[in-house]
Scaffold this motif. Structure first.
Motif, mmCIF file in Angstrom:
data_model
loop_
_atom_site.group_PDB
_atom_site.id
_atom_site.type_symbol
_atom_site.label_atom_id
_atom_site.label_comp_id
_atom_site.label_asym_id
_atom_site.label_seq_id
_atom_site.Cartn_x
_atom_site.Cartn_y
_atom_site.Cartn_z
ATOM 1 N N SER A 142 0.948 -1.262 0.123
ATOM 2 C CA SER A 142 -0.067 0.102 -0.061
ATOM 3 C C SER A 142 0.849 1.209 0.032
ATOM 4 C CB SER A 142 -0.762 0.158 1.379
ATOM 5 O OG SER A 142 0.017 0.123 2.592
ATOM 6 N N LEU A 143 0.132 2.406 -0.249
ATOM 7 C CA LEU A 143 0.840 3.748 -0.059
ATOM 8 C C LEU A 143 1.525 4.017 1.177
ATOM 9 C CD1 LEU A 143 1.822 6.263 -1.532
ATOM 10 C CD2 LEU A 143 -0.446 7.184 -0.915
ATOM 11 N N ASP A 144 0.686 3.447 2.137
ATOM 12 C CA ASP A 144 1.366 3.725 3.566
ATOM 13 C C ASP A 144 2.456 3.044 3.913
ATOM 14 O OD1 ASP A 144 -0.625 5.415 4.130
ATOM 15 O OD2 ASP A 144 -2.237 4.221 5.226
ATOM 16 N N GLU A 145 2.519 1.808 3.230
ATOM 17 C CA GLU A 145 3.816 0.901 3.454
ATOM 18 C C GLU A 145 4.895 1.663 2.611
ATOM 19 O OE1 GLU A 145 2.013 -3.452 4.137
ATOM 20 O OE2 GLU A 145 1.524 -2.544 2.217
ATOM 21 N N LYS A 146 4.536 2.110 1.670
ATOM 22 C CA LYS A 146 5.921 2.732 0.717
ATOM 23 C C LYS A 146 6.213 3.889 1.540
ATOM 24 C CE LYS A 146 3.851 1.201 -3.747
ATOM 25 N NZ LYS A 146 3.113 1.549 -4.970
ATOM 26 N N ILE A 147 5.432 4.575 1.953
ATOM 27 C CA ILE A 147 5.660 5.805 2.876
ATOM 28 C C ILE A 147 6.676 5.486 4.072
ATOM 29 C CG2 ILE A 147 4.876 7.900 4.383
ATOM 30 C CD1 ILE A 147 2.514 7.899 2.172
ATOM 31 N N ALA A 148 6.063 4.558 4.794
ATOM 32 C CA ALA A 148 6.708 3.842 5.994
ATOM 33 C C ALA A 148 8.127 3.378 5.386
ATOM 34 C CB ALA A 148 6.117 2.574 6.493
ATOM 35 N N ARG A 149 8.364 2.751 4.529
ATOM 36 C CA ARG A 149 9.600 2.189 3.756
ATOM 37 C C ARG A 149 10.574 3.522 3.426
ATOM 38 N NH1 ARG A 149 8.981 -0.766 -1.408
ATOM 39 N NH2 ARG A 149 8.736 1.188 -2.130
ATOM 40 N N THR A 150 10.043 4.475 2.896
ATOM 41 C CA THR A 150 10.874 5.551 2.610
ATOM 42 C C THR A 150 11.225 6.213 3.835
ATOM 43 O OG1 THR A 150 9.817 6.023 0.424
ATOM 44 C CG2 THR A 150 10.552 8.080 1.333
ATOM 45 N N THR A 151 10.432 6.610 4.825
ATOM 46 C CA THR A 151 10.810 7.413 6.059
ATOM 47 C C THR A 151 11.707 6.320 6.701
ATOM 48 O OG1 THR A 151 8.976 6.326 7.254
ATOM 49 C CG2 THR A 151 8.700 8.627 6.182
ATOM 50 N N THR A 152 11.792 5.124 6.738
ATOM 51 C CA THR A 152 12.615 4.290 7.317
ATOM 52 C C THR A 152 14.019 4.443 6.717
ATOM 53 O OG1 THR A 152 11.034 2.643 7.958
ATOM 54 C CG2 THR A 152 13.173 1.676 7.766
ATOM 55 N N ASN A 153 14.139 4.480 5.490
ATOM 56 C CA ASN A 153 15.334 4.505 4.629
ATOM 57 C C ASN A 153 15.966 5.981 5.019
ATOM 58 O OD1 ASN A 153 14.982 2.155 3.306
ATOM 59 N ND2 ASN A 153 13.990 2.765 1.662
ATOM 60 N N LEU A 154 15.123 7.053 4.938
ATOM 61 C CA LEU A 154 15.789 8.043 5.204
ATOM 62 C C LEU A 154 16.137 8.472 6.571
ATOM 63 C CD1 LEU A 154 16.059 11.370 4.579
ATOM 64 C CD2 LEU A 154 13.911 11.800 5.176
ATOM 65 N N ALA A 155 15.648 7.793 7.512
ATOM 66 C CA ALA A 155 15.993 7.803 9.054
ATOM 67 C C ALA A 155 17.286 6.945 9.102
ATOM 68 C CB ALA A 155 14.983 7.010 10.009
ATOM 69 N N GLY A 156 17.456 5.998 8.427
ATOM 70 C CA GLY A 156 18.700 4.889 8.552
ATOM 71 C C GLY A 156 19.803 5.998 7.963
ATOM 72 N N PHE A 157 19.473 6.778 6.733
ATOM 73 C CA PHE A 157 20.653 7.543 6.404
ATOM 74 C C PHE A 157 21.081 8.668 7.617
ATOM 75 C CE2 PHE A 157 21.806 11.625 3.817
ATOM 76 C CZ PHE A 157 23.098 11.237 3.599
ATOM 77 N N ILE A 158 19.854 9.376 8.237
ATOM 78 C CA ILE A 158 20.088 10.247 9.269
ATOM 79 C C ILE A 158 20.932 9.806 10.379
ATOM 80 C CG2 ILE A 158 19.111 11.829 10.838
ATOM 81 C CD1 ILE A 158 16.946 12.160 8.581
ATOM 82 N N ALA A 159 20.720 8.365 10.652
ATOM 83 C CA ALA A 159 21.444 7.816 11.772
ATOM 84 C C ALA A 159 22.758 7.740 11.433
ATOM 85 C CB ALA A 159 20.811 6.549 11.945
ATOM 86 N N LYS A 160 23.230 7.389 10.135
ATOM 87 C CA LYS A 160 24.632 7.426 9.772
ATOM 88 C C LYS A 160 25.127 8.628 9.892
ATOM 89 C CE LYS A 160 23.821 3.529 6.482
ATOM 90 N NZ LYS A 160 23.819 2.911 5.152
ATOM 91 N N VAL A 161 24.699 9.589 9.621
ATOM 92 C CA VAL A 161 25.103 11.180 9.644
ATOM 93 C C VAL A 161 25.312 11.153 11.315
ATOM 94 C CG1 VAL A 161 24.688 13.460 9.324
ATOM 95 C CG2 VAL A 161 24.128 11.858 7.474
ATOM 96 N N MET A 162 24.395 10.962 12.034
ATOM 97 C CA MET A 162 24.419 11.411 13.278
ATOM 98 C C MET A 162 25.677 10.336 14.102
ATOM 99 S SD MET A 162 22.346 13.904 13.593
ATOM 100 C CE MET A 162 21.925 14.017 15.255
ATOM 101 N N ALA A 163 25.866 9.277 13.737
ATOM 102 C CA ALA A 163 26.808 8.469 14.482
ATOM 103 C C ALA A 163 28.130 8.763 14.488
ATOM 104 C CB ALA A 163 26.816 7.017 13.798
#
Length: 163
Positions: A142-163
């Protein structure tokens, strides 16, 4: 995403100094942005195409990143896939590199990911902007699942920047 003001955006940068955040370009059209359709707000500096910026909400508060990239026109020969939204837009995908937050970033450490060159992941995902023929793979989620995947991918990138 909730609408943000220029001062909220400037205060949200985690990988640059407060002085740099004060001087960087912030779009003047914040009031007209489609905030309800955005998982993050991304833009390029019109005076320096190798600079891009991204702001999103993490843990209920705005988090912003300074990014560097090749010029917007570089690498348009083939279509690649964005690591955040999994789209292959006709506008292209760019490697965007962020200095790490804190001392690591000051010492030159950085992390990168491939993002839609025009930083329109949210609009491609929701069908609000045409990415071109064959830009999105057919998926049964679903679109909601695609949005959740996108935000998870973005959060993963931000976590790498913050690490």
């Amino acid at each position: 995403m909730e609408a943000l003001t220029e001062s909220e955006i400037r205060a949200a940068f985690v990988n640059c100094s407060k002085g740099e955040a004060k001087r960087l370009f912030v779009p003047r059209d914040l009031a007209t942005r489609p905030w309800a359709d955005l998982d993050y707000l991304g833009w390029r500096d019109p005076k320096a195409e190798d600079r891009a910026y991204l702001v999103t909400e993490q843990a209920g508060r705005p988090t912003a990143l300074v990014l560097r990239s090749p010029s917007a026109a570089a690498g348009r020969g083939s279509r690649n896939m964005c690591s955040i939204c999994l789209t292959s837009p006709e506008a292209g995908v760019s490697l965007l590199v962020a200095p790490r937050a804190g001392r690591a970033g000051r010492d030159g450490s950085s992390v990168g990911t491939y993002l839609c060159s025009d930083l329109s992941c949210s609009l491609y995902l929701r069908g609000k902007k045409d990415a071109g023929a064959g830009a999105r793979l057919h998926e049964t989620i679903s679109l909601d699942e695609k949005i959740a995947r996108t935000t998870t991918n973005l959060a993963g990138f931000i976590a790498k920047v913050m690490a």
